[in-house]
Motif scaffolding. Structure first.
Motif, PDB file in Angstrom:
ATOM      1  N   TRP A 172       0.804  -1.227   0.000  1.00 28.25           N
ATOM      2  CA  TRP A 172       0.000   0.000   0.000  1.00 28.25           C
ATOM      3  C   TRP A 172       0.830   1.268   0.000  1.00 28.25           C
ATOM      4  O   TRP A 172       0.327   2.329   0.330  1.00 28.25           O
ATOM      5  CB  TRP A 172      -0.939   0.008   1.201  1.00 28.25           C
ATOM      6  CG  TRP A 172      -1.974  -1.048   1.123  1.00 28.25           C
ATOM      7  CD1 TRP A 172      -1.968  -2.232   1.790  1.00 28.25           C
ATOM      8  CD2 TRP A 172      -3.154  -1.047   0.332  1.00 28.25           C
ATOM      9  NE1 TRP A 172      -3.068  -2.971   1.461  1.00 28.25           N
ATOM     10  CE2 TRP A 172      -3.822  -2.257   0.559  1.00 28.25           C
ATOM     11  CE3 TRP A 172      -3.706  -0.141  -0.563  1.00 28.25           C
ATOM     12  CZ2 TRP A 172      -5.017  -2.578  -0.069  1.00 28.25           C
ATOM     13  CZ3 TRP A 172      -4.905  -0.472  -1.177  1.00 28.25           C
ATOM     14  CH2 TRP A 172      -5.542  -1.678  -0.928  1.00 28.25           C
ATOM     15  N   GLY A 173       2.078   1.240  -0.304  1.00 28.41           N
ATOM     16  CA  GLY A 173       2.918   2.437  -0.312  1.00 28.41           C
ATOM     17  C   GLY A 173       4.151   2.231   0.552  1.00 28.41           C
ATOM     18  O   GLY A 173       4.818   1.205   0.451  1.00 28.41           O
ATOM     19  N   TRP A 174       4.425   3.213   1.421  1.00 27.69           N
ATOM     20  CA  TRP A 174       5.602   3.177   2.279  1.00 27.69           C
ATOM     21  C   TRP A 174       5.182   3.353   3.729  1.00 27.69           C
ATOM     22  O   TRP A 174       4.265   4.115   4.025  1.00 27.69           O
ATOM     23  CB  TRP A 174       6.571   4.287   1.889  1.00 27.69           C
ATOM     24  CG  TRP A 174       7.177   4.037   0.543  1.00 27.69           C
ATOM     25  CD1 TRP A 174       6.593   4.279  -0.665  1.00 27.69           C
ATOM     26  CD2 TRP A 174       8.445   3.472   0.275  1.00 27.69           C
ATOM     27  NE1 TRP A 174       7.445   3.897  -1.669  1.00 27.69           N
ATOM     28  CE2 TRP A 174       8.589   3.404  -1.120  1.00 27.69           C
ATOM     29  CE3 TRP A 174       9.487   3.024   1.075  1.00 27.69           C
ATOM     30  CZ2 TRP A 174       9.725   2.905  -1.736  1.00 27.69           C
ATOM     31  CZ3 TRP A 174      10.620   2.529   0.463  1.00 27.69           C
ATOM     32  CH2 TRP A 174      10.738   2.466  -0.923  1.00 27.69           C
ATOM     33  N   VAL A 175       5.845   2.648   4.638  1.00 26.96           N
ATOM     34  CA  VAL A 175       5.540   2.732   6.064  1.00 26.96           C
ATOM     35  C   VAL A 175       6.801   3.068   6.846  1.00 26.96           C
ATOM     36  O   VAL A 175       7.915   2.924   6.347  1.00 26.96           O
ATOM     37  CB  VAL A 175       4.925   1.427   6.606  1.00 26.96           C
ATOM     38  CG1 VAL A 175       3.564   1.161   5.982  1.00 26.96           C
ATOM     39  CG2 VAL A 175       5.850   0.243   6.389  1.00 26.96           C
ATOM     40  N   VAL A 176       6.592   3.500   8.090  1.00 26.73           N
ATOM     41  CA  VAL A 176       7.692   3.824   8.995  1.00 26.73           C
ATOM     42  C   VAL A 176       7.562   2.924  10.210  1.00 26.73           C
ATOM     43  O   VAL A 176       6.465   2.742  10.740  1.00 26.73           O
ATOM     44  CB  VAL A 176       7.635   5.303   9.432  1.00 26.73           C
ATOM     45  CG1 VAL A 176       8.744   5.618  10.421  1.00 26.73           C
ATOM     46  CG2 VAL A 176       7.698   6.221   8.224  1.00 26.73           C
ATOM     47  N   ALA A 177       8.682   2.352  10.653  1.00 28.27           N
ATOM     48  CA  ALA A 177       8.693   1.517  11.848  1.00 28.27           C
ATOM     49  C   ALA A 177       9.950   1.812  12.648  1.00 28.27           C
ATOM     50  O   ALA A 177      11.018   2.024  12.085  1.00 28.27           O
ATOM     51  CB  ALA A 177       8.662   0.038  11.467  1.00 28.27           C
ATOM     52  N   ALA A 178       9.808   1.829  13.959  1.00 30.11           N
ATOM     53  CA  ALA A 178      10.968   1.972  14.839  1.00 30.11           C
ATOM     54  C   ALA A 178      11.576   0.589  15.024  1.00 30.11           C
ATOM     55  O   ALA A 178      10.861  -0.391  15.238  1.00 30.11           O
ATOM     56  CB  ALA A 178      10.556   2.564  16.181  1.00 30.11           C
ATOM     57  N   GLU A 179      12.882   0.516  14.907  1.00 34.99           N
ATOM     58  CA  GLU A 179      13.575  -0.760  15.022  1.00 34.99           C
ATOM     59  C   GLU A 179      13.270  -1.412  16.363  1.00 34.99           C
ATOM     60  O   GLU A 179      13.309  -0.769  17.406  1.00 34.99           O
ATOM     61  CB  GLU A 179      15.073  -0.538  14.890  1.00 34.99           C
ATOM     62  CG  GLU A 179      15.865  -1.824  14.747  1.00 34.99           C
ATOM     63  CD  GLU A 179      17.307  -1.534  14.364  1.00 34.99           C
ATOM     64  OE1 GLU A 179      18.180  -1.823  15.181  1.00 34.99           O
ATOM     65  OE2 GLU A 179      17.518  -0.990  13.263  1.00 34.99           O
ATOM     66  N   GLY A 180      12.929  -2.699  16.313  1.00 29.45           N
ATOM     67  CA  GLY A 180      12.634  -3.445  17.521  1.00 29.45           C
ATOM     68  C   GLY A 180      11.166  -3.442  17.906  1.00 29.45           C
ATOM     69  O   GLY A 180      10.769  -4.096  18.864  1.00 29.45           O
ATOM     70  N   TYR A 181      10.344  -2.703  17.168  1.00 30.36           N
ATOM     71  CA  TYR A 181       8.909  -2.626  17.443  1.00 30.36           C
ATOM     72  C   TYR A 181       8.139  -3.263  16.301  1.00 30.36           C
ATOM     73  O   TYR A 181       8.524  -3.168  15.145  1.00 30.36           O
ATOM     74  CB  TYR A 181       8.459  -1.172  17.609  1.00 30.36           C
ATOM     75  CG  TYR A 181       8.984  -0.539  18.869  1.00 30.36           C
ATOM     76  CD1 TYR A 181       8.222  -0.495  20.019  1.00 30.36           C
ATOM     77  CD2 TYR A 181      10.270   0.002  18.913  1.00 30.36           C
ATOM     78  CE1 TYR A 181       8.707   0.080  21.182  1.00 30.36           C
ATOM     79  CE2 TYR A 181      10.768   0.585  20.063  1.00 30.36           C
ATOM     80  CZ  TYR A 181       9.983   0.615  21.197  1.00 30.36           C
ATOM     81  OH  TYR A 181      10.476   1.178  22.336  1.00 30.36           O
ATOM     82  N   VAL A 182       7.023  -3.909  16.608  1.00 27.55           N
ATOM     83  CA  VAL A 182       6.211  -4.570  15.595  1.00 27.55           C
ATOM     84  C   VAL A 182       5.295  -3.572  14.893  1.00 27.55           C
ATOM     85  O   VAL A 182       5.011  -3.700  13.718  1.00 27.55           O
ATOM     86  CB  VAL A 182       5.371  -5.708  16.232  1.00 27.55           C
ATOM     87  CG1 VAL A 182       4.433  -6.338  15.228  1.00 27.55           C
ATOM     88  CG2 VAL A 182       6.287  -6.750  16.837  1.00 27.55           C
TER      89      VAL A 182
END
Length: 74
Positions: free
Chosen positions: A16-26
């Motif tokens: 669906w595009g691009w997402v952001v995630a913090a390392e170590g978090y689901v």
């Protein structure tokens, strides 16, 4: 003391595009339409958390066992 994060901008595993995630978090952000929109949003997060980093990943990460289990249960 401010917590430091490594924020990853990556293609949405669901396409669906691009997402952001913090390392170590689901948890991931809602999808952004373009990589540039995701980067701009992440730059704001990095400014609010001094010492944090922004990493752009060209490939989505492999799903974790927890994410696989969650998707199968849905």
């Amino acid at each position: 003391m401010t917590q430091r994060f490594a924020y990853h901008v990556m293609p949405d595993p669901d396409g669906w595009g691009w997402v952001v995630a913090a390392e170590g978090y689901v948890t991931r952000s809602l999808p952004y339409g373009t990589v540039q929109e995701a980067i701009e949003s992440t730059e704001d997060l990095v400014r609010r958390h001094p010492g944090s980093t922004l990493v752009v990943d060209e490939q989505p990460p492999q799903l974790t066992p927890i994410e696989i289990e969650h998707r199968l249960a849905a």
